[in-house]
Design a protein around this motif. Structure first.
Motif, mmCIF file in Angstrom:
data_model
loop_
_atom_site.group_PDB
_atom_site.id
_atom_site.type_symbol
_atom_site.label_atom_id
_atom_site.label_comp_id
_atom_site.label_asym_id
_atom_site.label_seq_id
_atom_site.Cartn_x
_atom_site.Cartn_y
_atom_site.Cartn_z
ATOM 1 N N THR A 1 0.831 -1.186 0.000
ATOM 2 C CA THR A 1 0.000 0.000 0.000
ATOM 3 C C THR A 1 0.875 1.250 0.000
ATOM 4 O O THR A 1 1.832 1.327 0.760
ATOM 5 C CB THR A 1 -0.924 0.010 1.237
ATOM 6 N N TYR A 2 0.552 2.179 -0.873
ATOM 7 C CA TYR A 2 1.358 3.394 -1.037
ATOM 8 C C TYR A 2 0.464 4.625 -0.963
ATOM 9 O O TYR A 2 -0.761 4.532 -1.090
ATOM 10 C CB TYR A 2 2.083 3.355 -2.386
ATOM 11 N N PHE A 3 1.095 5.761 -0.755
ATOM 12 C CA PHE A 3 0.371 7.033 -0.723
ATOM 13 C C PHE A 3 0.932 7.881 -1.859
ATOM 14 O O PHE A 3 2.014 8.451 -1.744
ATOM 15 C CB PHE A 3 0.589 7.706 0.641
ATOM 16 N N PRO B 1 0.057 20.645 -15.822
ATOM 17 C CA PRO B 1 0.319 20.141 -14.476
ATOM 18 C C PRO B 1 0.836 18.705 -14.442
ATOM 19 O O PRO B 1 0.467 17.964 -13.556
ATOM 20 C CB PRO B 1 -1.078 20.200 -13.859
ATOM 21 N N THR B 2 1.729 18.351 -15.342
ATOM 22 C CA THR B 2 2.165 16.950 -15.364
ATOM 23 C C THR B 2 3.674 16.785 -15.217
ATOM 24 O O THR B 2 4.190 15.693 -15.366
ATOM 25 C CB THR B 2 1.647 16.243 -16.638
ATOM 26 N N GLU C 1 5.531 16.595 -12.684
ATOM 27 C CA GLU C 1 5.955 15.651 -11.635
ATOM 28 C C GLU C 1 6.029 14.226 -12.176
ATOM 29 O O GLU C 1 6.806 13.414 -11.671
ATOM 30 C CB GLU C 1 4.992 15.687 -10.436
ATOM 31 N N ARG D 1 -6.921 17.838 -11.228
ATOM 32 C CA ARG D 1 -7.283 17.531 -9.846
ATOM 33 C C ARG D 1 -6.715 16.169 -9.441
ATOM 34 O O ARG D 1 -6.229 15.988 -8.337
ATOM 35 C CB ARG D 1 -8.811 17.505 -9.671
ATOM 36 N N HIS E 1 -2.728 15.899 -8.949
ATOM 37 C CA HIS E 1 -2.161 16.440 -7.709
ATOM 38 C C HIS E 1 -2.846 15.932 -6.454
ATOM 39 O O HIS E 1 -2.545 16.389 -5.357
ATOM 40 C CB HIS E 1 -2.196 17.966 -7.740
ATOM 41 N N LEU E 2 -3.784 15.022 -6.629
ATOM 42 C CA LEU E 2 -4.463 14.435 -5.473
ATOM 43 C C LEU E 2 -3.659 13.224 -5.001
ATOM 44 O O LEU E 2 -3.267 12.391 -5.808
ATOM 45 C CB LEU E 2 -5.884 14.002 -5.882
ATOM 46 N N TYR E 3 -3.405 13.169 -3.679
ATOM 47 C CA TYR E 3 -2.741 12.001 -3.106
ATOM 48 C C TYR E 3 -3.787 11.116 -2.457
ATOM 49 O O TYR E 3 -4.619 11.602 -1.695
ATOM 50 C CB TYR E 3 -1.722 12.422 -2.033
ATOM 51 N N GLU E 4 -3.710 9.822 -2.765
ATOM 52 C CA GLU E 4 -4.597 8.863 -2.114
ATOM 53 C C GLU E 4 -3.840 7.555 -1.921
ATOM 54 O O GLU E 4 -2.759 7.364 -2.462
ATOM 55 C CB GLU E 4 -5.852 8.600 -2.964
ATOM 56 N N LYS E 5 -4.511 6.678 -1.208
ATOM 57 C CA LYS E 5 -3.933 5.363 -0.956
ATOM 58 C C LYS E 5 -3.999 4.545 -2.251
ATOM 59 O O LYS E 5 -5.024 4.539 -2.930
ATOM 60 C CB LYS E 5 -4.764 4.685 0.128
ATOM 61 N N SER F 1 -12.279 13.360 -12.428
ATOM 62 C CA SER F 1 -12.442 13.773 -11.037
ATOM 63 C C SER F 1 -13.868 14.202 -10.721
ATOM 64 O O SER F 1 -14.249 14.240 -9.551
ATOM 65 C CB SER F 1 -11.450 14.882 -10.689
ATOM 66 N N ARG G 1 -16.103 12.112 -8.357
ATOM 67 C CA ARG G 1 -16.043 12.171 -6.886
ATOM 68 C C ARG G 1 -17.149 13.017 -6.273
ATOM 69 O O ARG G 1 -17.867 12.535 -5.398
ATOM 70 C CB ARG G 1 -14.648 12.618 -6.439
#
Lengths: 379, 193, 283
Positions: A7-9, A35-36, A38, A175, A178-182, A285, A288
């Motif tokens: 599992t990663y974040f 915005p890409t 990264e 969105r 740049h959103l961090y999730e599990k 997005s 959601r």
């Protein structure tokens, strides 16, 4: 080393990069763009660790052409960009479609047109993803709505591109990037990786003669096949052939190899659709806030459900045809001034009411906005 | 913890606001096996501009990963405080760097406010850059959403290896400061209101 | 003696003979250059199975399609970036970019200079026919000042690129220029360049009687070849400020740059892999 199961974040950008490596991507060419960026940055750091190469090209045209070249060299390859760069890539997407080159293009959509709002969300590239290059062709476009889906769909994008020898566009948006999730990374056993078909024998091999699935095996370079690849209309030998009949059969096959496998390619998520009579149609997005709005509407005894498009191209016509008799109203929520809504209307005809809830870019629909229209239309 | 907690940590660019947000999100998602989402502020600004991290922590899968109202506002600059306090939920909590932020009447909407001289503590430690981690230690203590061990693990992962030691020290000092403050509050509690 | 057609040519093995006749006009120079390329290939002892040829769009862009090897006819101006990806994927192969002036230094000019700067390991054969032939003879970035083309009916008011100077300034490790008349020297140069590494450029000035010559008082291929014969001067290691092509001046040809030890992009990229992983490639 590709990622270990666990599992990663991750942010959406990171998830795409890591999934690409796990899918076997060993070459990335790109040009910095918000915005890409990264995603490219992570690839620059990670690719050498897994034996791959990162190159920052002089522009987006160079980037996509480099990955097309690398794909012919036998590597799984991807690029990532946003609106302005995606526009520049269109000619080459047509070239990849015509030459049947497996590539993955991640387009993190931002608000446009033109420079627009570089750091803000948009979904205005849906039609461009399908129709951006000249001529009749088909591609595949996937649209994730969570960081986990960014991960899963990147692997799927590589698999589909290899299976059908077609450019696959990962239609992300700012969105999500740049959103961090599990993110749950599956074990090796759970992971499905598809690689391109190779020719069975060299003797009498015709590089553009398709199998029954309409996909021709892809010859490796340097093994004496002496094949020719061209963006010109070509016959089964791969030779340029300026003949309307050759064009007819080539273009039919390039399109039909996707159209006839819609059931394999299309994925749709539904939420509370079993008894619904009104539905939100969303992708990316916007899914959601839509889930939230559906939950809120259910508390108010509105029988609303959600149709989340995970595959946008080819468009799931049949799904909408089948469901249209049960639903009174479809509300298409998208961050543009009406793109997917046209497809929904086309698929449904006059069998149900289809409404557009647009956003021009820069922000998602709020759950409240979505709830409002559900309450208004449910009456 | 309630089923869903929405947190904003804000300040100036360069204060480690994004890193702090990532560490909270990571701690919840990975150390604690909760669900979490984190959105860093993202813009052309670099150092000095307003900066905010938005975190949602929940027990169940998060449908909507963005902030609606703020349950916990962690602020390390006055302009950021002024901007975000308006979105604080009634009964929410404010954590602030007491040397850098002066609370005003609007803070009354909060049920609790906790001040810490995080930047001064960091400077005393030898590097003001760790003020964000002092604040994280403080946050861990006073809110109890993330365990001490869980957040500490996230700090270890979330900071560059060469700064690990000073960050862990900063984390512990922030945590102890919170524990001490809580004890003082408990003894004062009957006298309030 | 009655005229006889040759049934078999010694270098037919390099060609997809079932694709002949080719599309080039009578008097065109590309055929001679292709022949010189095959001679060079033979001289350099290159296994055609280990050679990948990439072309862009235009008359010269059609070269790839006639070669009996693994060949790629890409999009206009983008042969170089395609070849970059191909070479990175298969660093064990020779990758040649064979294309025209309009393709490589006009629409594709940016890729050209950046590939030279990066030292991507490509051998670029640039056929410069001084105009856009396939589309009917329009002006290009390589058309000499005052030349007449279909889009400069009153004479070209722009200056042209000095390609050897441009390539050298951008970092090319091997730069030579010949004409379609200088077949032997060209073949020798191609053979030599095959044994160098990095971004190598051979510019070959070629006659396009159909669209360029016709409008500039050289209506036949032979007229243009005579121009090359009478108006070229071989000057190895020439001062590259003097290698611009002007209609009324001698054209400087020769080998201008030959650097042997500059690391290529690919060597460095895979060197990075070894450095980062701490192992040799293939382990």
């Amino acid at each position: 080393m590709s990622l270990e199961p666990g599992t990663y974040f991750f942010s959406g950008n990171e998830a795409v990069a890591e999934a690409a490596l796990l899918a076997g991507c060993r070459f990335f060419a790109g040009y910095p763009i918000t915005p890409t960026s990264e995603l490219a940055e992570r690839m620059a750091r990670r690719l050498p660790q897994v034996g791959g190469v990162f190159i920052q090209m002089e522009d987006e045209i160079g980037s996509i052409m480099a990955i097309i070249g690398a794909s012919w060299g036998g590597l799984k390859a991807m690029t990532a960009t946003s609106g302005p760069g995606f526009s520049l890539m269109q000619e080459s997407i047509g070239f990849a479609a015509m030459t049947e080159t497996p590539i993955v293009v991640c387009n993190v959509q931002r608000a446009g047109p033109s420079t627009g709002m570089p750091t803000y969300v948009g979904q205005g590239d849906v039609m461009q993803a399908k129709w951006g290059s000249h001529g009749p062709y088909e591609i595949i476009a996937l649209s994730p709505s969570s960081v986990q889906e960014c991960f899963d769909m990147t692997i799927r994008a590589f698999n589909l591109s290899e299976k059908y020898r077609v450019p696959v566009i990962l239609l992300m948006d700012e969105r999500l990037s740049h959103l961090y999730e599990k993110v749950r990374v599956p074990s090796k056993n759970e992971l499905i990786i598809i690689n391109r078909k190779k020719p069975r024998e060299k003797k009498g091999f015709l590089p553009y003669k398709a199998d029954d699935d309409l996909v021709p095996p892809m010859p490796p370079v340097g093994e004496g096949y002496h094949f020719h690849v061209t963006g010109l209309t070509h016959d089964e030998r791969g030779y340029p052939h300026m003949d309307p009949e050759v064009q007819e059969s080539l273009i039919r096959r390039l399109n039909d190899k996707i159209r006839k496998h819609v059931d394999d390619i299309v994925e749709i998520d539904t939420f509370m659709m079993d008894d619904a009579d009104i539905a939100i149609v969303a992708f990316g997005s916007v899914v959601r806030p839509s889930i939230r709005a559906i939950k809120l509407s259910r508390e108010r005894n509105i029988r609303a459900g959600l149709i989340a498009l995970k595959t946008i191209w080819p468009f799931p016509d049949k799904f909408f045809e089948d469901i249209s008799s049960r639903i009174n109203t479809f509300i298409v929520a998208e961050i543009n001034y009406g793109q997917v809504v046209r497809e929904v209307k086309r698929a449904i005809g006059d069998k149900a009411k289809v409404l557009l809830l647009p956003k021009m870019g820069g922000a998602l629909h709020t759950p409240e906005e979505l709830l409002d229209i559900l309450m208004r239309e449910a009456k | 913890m309630e089923n869903r907690v929405e947190i904003i940590i804000c300040g100036f660019g360069g204060q480690g606001i994004v890193r702090a947000g990532y560490i909270i999100g990571y701690a919840a998602a990975i150390s604690e096996d909760l669900e979490s989402s984190f959105v860093p502020s993202y813009g052309p600004e670099a150092r000095g501009g307003e900066c905010a991290s938005r975190i949602v922590i929940a027990r169940e899968k998060i449908d909507y990963p963005f902030i609606t109202t703020i349950d916990i506002l962690i602020t390390m600059s006055e302009p950021a405080y002024k901007k975000y306090v308006n979105y604080l939920k009634k009964g929410g909590i404010i954590l602030y760097d007491e040397d850098l932020v002066e609370l005003d009447d609007r803070a009354r909407i909060a049920s609790k406010t906790y001040g810490i001289p995080a930047t001064r503590i960091a400077e005393e430690l030898g590097n003001r850059i760790v003020a964000n981690i002092v604040m994280l230690g403080f946050f861990t203590s006073v809110t109890g959403i993330i365990t001490y061990e869980g957040m500490k693990r996230a700090v270890e992962v979330g900071v560059p290896a060469r700064f690990r030691e000073i960050n862990l020290k900063a984390f512990d000092i922030g945590y102890s400061y919170g524990e001490k403050l809580k004890k003082e509050r408990e003894s004062e509690e009957p006298l309030r209101n | 003696m009655p005229m006889q057609f040759v049934k078999y040519h010694v270098r037919d093995k390099y060609l997809k003979t079932d694709r002949l006749p080719h599309i080039w006009c009578p008097g065109c120079g590309i055929g001679s250059i292709l022949n010189a390329f095959l001679l060079g290939l033979e001289k350099a002892n290159i296994d055609p199975d280990k050679l990948l040829v990439v072309s862009g769009i235009g008359c010269t862009g059609r070269v790839a399609g006639y070669l009996n090897m693994d060949t790629f006819h890409t999009t206009h101006g983008r042969a170089i970036p395609f070849a970059i990806g191909l070479k990175i994927a298969r660093p064990d192969m020779h990758v040649v970019v064979f294309s025209g002036d309009g393709d490589l230094v006009t629409i594709g000019g940016n890729h050209f200079i950046h590939a030279a700067r990066r030292n991507n390991d490509l051998l670029v054969i640039l056929v410069n026919n001084l105009n856009y032939g396939m589309t009917g003879g329009q002006v290009g970035a390589t058309t000499p000042h005052n030349a007449i083309t279909t889009t400069t009916p009153y004479g070209n008011i722009e200056d042209d690129f000095n390609i050897p100077f441009l390539a050298a300034a951008a970092g090319a490790v091997y730069v030579a220029r010949w004409t379609s008349l200088h077949v032997r020297r060209l073949a020798w140069s191609i053979a030599e360049a095959f044994h160098r590494k990095g971004f190598r450029l051979i510019e070959v000035i070629s006659q396009c009687p159909t669209t360029f010559g016709r409008r500039n008082k050289m209506p036949n291929g032979l007229d243009m070849l005579k121009w090359f014969r009478d108006n070229t001067i071989v000057k190895h290691n020439a001062d590259l400020r003097e290698t611009r092509i002007e209609l009324n001046r001698k054209i400087v040809i020769g080998k201008f740059i030959d650097i042997k030890d500059k690391p290529t992009f690919e060597e460095q990229a895979y060197g990075l892999v070894e450095k980062v992983r701490g192992v040799k490639r293939g382990e």
